[in-house]
Design an enzyme around this catalytic site. Structure first.
Site, PDB file in Angstrom:
ATOM      1  N   LYS A   1     -16.596  -0.918  -1.127  1.00  0.00           N
ATOM      2  CA  LYS A   1     -15.790  -1.363   0.024  1.00  0.00           C
ATOM      3  C   LYS A   1     -15.702  -0.257   1.085  1.00  0.00           C
ATOM      4  O   LYS A   1     -15.775  -0.535   2.288  1.00  0.00           O
ATOM      5  CB  LYS A   1     -14.391  -1.765  -0.482  1.00  0.00           C
TER       6      LYS A   1
ATOM      7  N   LYS B   1      -7.228   4.491   7.706  1.00  0.00           N
ATOM      8  CA  LYS B   1      -7.049   4.751   6.265  1.00  0.00           C
ATOM      9  C   LYS B   1      -8.371   4.573   5.517  1.00  0.00           C
ATOM     10  O   LYS B   1      -8.746   5.396   4.679  1.00  0.00           O
ATOM     11  CB  LYS B   1      -5.997   3.780   5.700  1.00  0.00           C
TER      12      LYS B   1
HETATM   13  P1  NAD Z   1      -0.650  -6.291   6.223  1.00  0.00           P
HETATM   14  O1  NAD Z   1       0.033  -5.039   6.625  1.00  0.00           O
HETATM   15  O2  NAD Z   1      -0.802  -7.412   7.190  1.00  0.00           O
HETATM   16  O3  NAD Z   1       0.052  -6.904   4.889  1.00  0.00           O
HETATM   17  C1  NAD Z   1       0.549  -6.125   3.855  1.00  0.00           C
HETATM   18  C2  NAD Z   1       1.787  -6.821   3.284  1.00  0.00           C
HETATM   19  O4  NAD Z   1       2.262  -6.031   2.176  1.00  0.00           O
HETATM   20  C3  NAD Z   1       2.938  -6.925   4.289  1.00  0.00           C
HETATM   21  O5  NAD Z   1       3.409  -8.275   4.337  1.00  0.00           O
HETATM   22  C4  NAD Z   1       4.005  -5.978   3.719  1.00  0.00           C
HETATM   23  O6  NAD Z   1       5.339  -6.402   3.994  1.00  0.00           O
HETATM   24  C5  NAD Z   1       3.690  -6.030   2.235  1.00  0.00           C
HETATM   25  N1  NAD Z   1       4.206  -4.890   1.488  1.00  0.00           N
HETATM   26  C6  NAD Z   1       4.242  -3.587   1.847  1.00  0.00           C
HETATM   27  N2  NAD Z   1       4.801  -2.848   0.868  1.00  0.00           N
HETATM   28  C7  NAD Z   1       5.108  -3.710  -0.141  1.00  0.00           C
HETATM   29  C8  NAD Z   1       5.700  -3.552  -1.431  1.00  0.00           C
HETATM   30  N3  NAD Z   1       6.089  -2.341  -1.872  1.00  0.00           N
HETATM   31  N4  NAD Z   1       5.879  -4.648  -2.197  1.00  0.00           N
HETATM   32  C9  NAD Z   1       5.502  -5.880  -1.753  1.00  0.00           C
HETATM   33  N5  NAD Z   1       4.942  -6.097  -0.539  1.00  0.00           N
HETATM   34  C10 NAD Z   1       4.742  -5.018   0.251  1.00  0.00           C
HETATM   35  O7  NAD Z   1      -2.095  -5.813   5.675  1.00  0.00           O
HETATM   36  P2  NAD Z   1      -3.424  -6.715   5.549  1.00  0.00           P
HETATM   37  O8  NAD Z   1      -4.189  -6.610   6.832  1.00  0.00           O
HETATM   38  O9  NAD Z   1      -3.069  -8.030   4.962  1.00  0.00           O
HETATM   39  O10 NAD Z   1      -4.239  -5.828   4.490  1.00  0.00           O
HETATM   40  C11 NAD Z   1      -3.889  -5.809   3.108  1.00  0.00           C
HETATM   41  C12 NAD Z   1      -4.962  -5.002   2.380  1.00  0.00           C
HETATM   42  O11 NAD Z   1      -6.255  -5.639   2.564  1.00  0.00           O
HETATM   43  C13 NAD Z   1      -5.126  -3.574   2.918  1.00  0.00           C
HETATM   44  O12 NAD Z   1      -5.406  -2.702   1.845  1.00  0.00           O
HETATM   45  C14 NAD Z   1      -6.306  -3.678   3.870  1.00  0.00           C
HETATM   46  O13 NAD Z   1      -6.987  -2.434   4.030  1.00  0.00           O
HETATM   47  C15 NAD Z   1      -7.156  -4.716   3.178  1.00  0.00           C
HETATM   48  N6  NAD Z   1      -8.022  -5.517   4.049  1.00  0.00           N
HETATM   49  C16 NAD Z   1      -7.576  -5.992   5.240  1.00  0.00           C
HETATM   50  C17 NAD Z   1      -8.449  -6.750   6.043  1.00  0.00           C
HETATM   51  C18 NAD Z   1      -8.037  -7.314   7.393  1.00  0.00           C
HETATM   52  O14 NAD Z   1      -8.911  -7.721   8.178  1.00  0.00           O
HETATM   53  N7  NAD Z   1      -6.741  -7.382   7.712  1.00  0.00           N
HETATM   54  C19 NAD Z   1      -9.753  -7.033   5.609  1.00  0.00           C
HETATM   55  C20 NAD Z   1     -10.151  -6.560   4.351  1.00  0.00           C
HETATM   56  C21 NAD Z   1      -9.283  -5.799   3.583  1.00  0.00           C
END
Ligand code: NAD
Length: 297
Positions: free
Chosen positions: A169, A238
């Protein structure tokens, strides 16, 4: 299957919705209670804590922002490690290789399996179920979980060792980060020379320069100047930072990646927080003294 889902953000909600659509039942949790509302309306049971999820279901999926949060949710005194029912944790987040290994070891010591399964393809891919889903862990576990994970995208078995899928990834996102940075610079240079950015993107997409930034991000979020593709600058930085740590640990010499890391570090200083990662185009614009706006070159 009755599944847990923790982390209901840009990626978590659409992935969880697809699992509900496929007939699975869900127990969900997010630190932001509002994040669970859409899923609750579709029948998901909302838990009051991480621990409550771990006490109710055998298999829990995570989609959390940072490696530290994944570590805390899994291994802290109020984490999944204390759950009475949970036996398998599937981490869909981008957590990095070393964190995946240490969380796997901590959970294994308590008889809980940790499968790293980061995803690529953005929020749109999560909505459509077309993500690239990279899985590492025992092959038998991969096969057992395939019936769940196939609903969120195309599955790739990366290898048996914990962290291998995270390495995959990080390599993927380094390429994506480089594409976004270099496309911003190339288009801004053209605008400075008097070219129309819309025509530039059309030519690049018909030619050999086509990439995910020119194909998806520029038409959807940079040329219309909405800067709302659905991925935070902080998360992109990150990912590149985790990749450089991985490279350093391996002794891999990557001078182009060093430059990509530096421009994302600087962009994150200006457009961190809630800003979308497509704002790197604005960061480049400011440095070059241009605006990437169709018809205004
Ligand atoms: P985001 O910030 O939109 O969502 C993360 C969620 O986690 C939020 O709703 C937050 O309130 C919650 N959260 C934070 N701390 C928490 C805890 N202790 N307990 C429970 N919930 C908690 O992030 P995202 O864009 O959905 O990304 C999530 C993961 O997927 C990341 O690791 C990111 O790198 C990865 N990712 C994101 C994308 C993208 O396009 N957005 C694509 C591939 C991978």
């Amino acid at each position: 299957m009755n599944l847990g889902f923790i982390g209901l953000g840009a990626m978590g909600v659409p992935m969880a919705e697809r699992l509900l659509d496929a007939g699975h039942t869900l127990v969900v949790f997010d630190v932001n209670p509002a994040a669970a509302q859409a899923l609750a309306a579709r029948g998901a049971k909302v838990a009051a804590s991480v621990r409550e999820v771990g006490d109710q279901v055998d298999t829990v999926l995570l989609s959390l922002p940072t490696p530290q949060i994944v570590n805390d949710v899994c291994t802290s005194a109020s984490g999944l490690v204390q759950g009475s029912a949970v036996r398998t944790v599937v981490d869909l987040s981008t957590t990095g290789t070393s964190m995946a290994r240490s969380v796997q070891a901590a959970l294994a010591a308590r008889g809980i399996e940790f499968i790293d399964s980061p995803v690529s393809g953005g929020r749109n891919g999560a909505i459509k179920g077309t993500l690239a889903v990279m899985v590492s862990g025992p092959k038998a576990s991969f096969e057992r979980l395939s019936d769940v994970l196939r609903h969120i995208g195309k599955l790739f078995y990366i290898g048996a060792e914990p962290g291998m899928a995270q390495t995959m990834k990080l390599a993927n996102n380094l390429v994506s980060a480089a594409a976004m940075a270099i496309t911003s610079e190339a288009v801004a240079m053209g605008v400075k020379a008097g070219l129309d950015p819309k025509i530039m993107i059309d030519v690049i997409n018909a030619g050999s320069g086509m990439n995910t930034a020119s194909r998806d991000k520029f038409p959807k979020a940079v040329l219309p100047r909405t800067f709302d593709f659905g991925f935070a600058t902080a998360l992109m930085f990150k990912d590149v930072d985790l990749c450089m740590r991985e490279a350093a640990g391996l002794g891999a010499d990557m001078p182009v990646a060093d430059a990509v890391h530096e421009i994302w570090r600087q962009t994150n200083e200006v457009y961190g927080g809630p800003h979308d990662f497509t704002r790197i185009a604005q960061f480049v614009e400011a440095r070059m003294g241009v605006v990437i706006k169709p018809g205004e070159a």
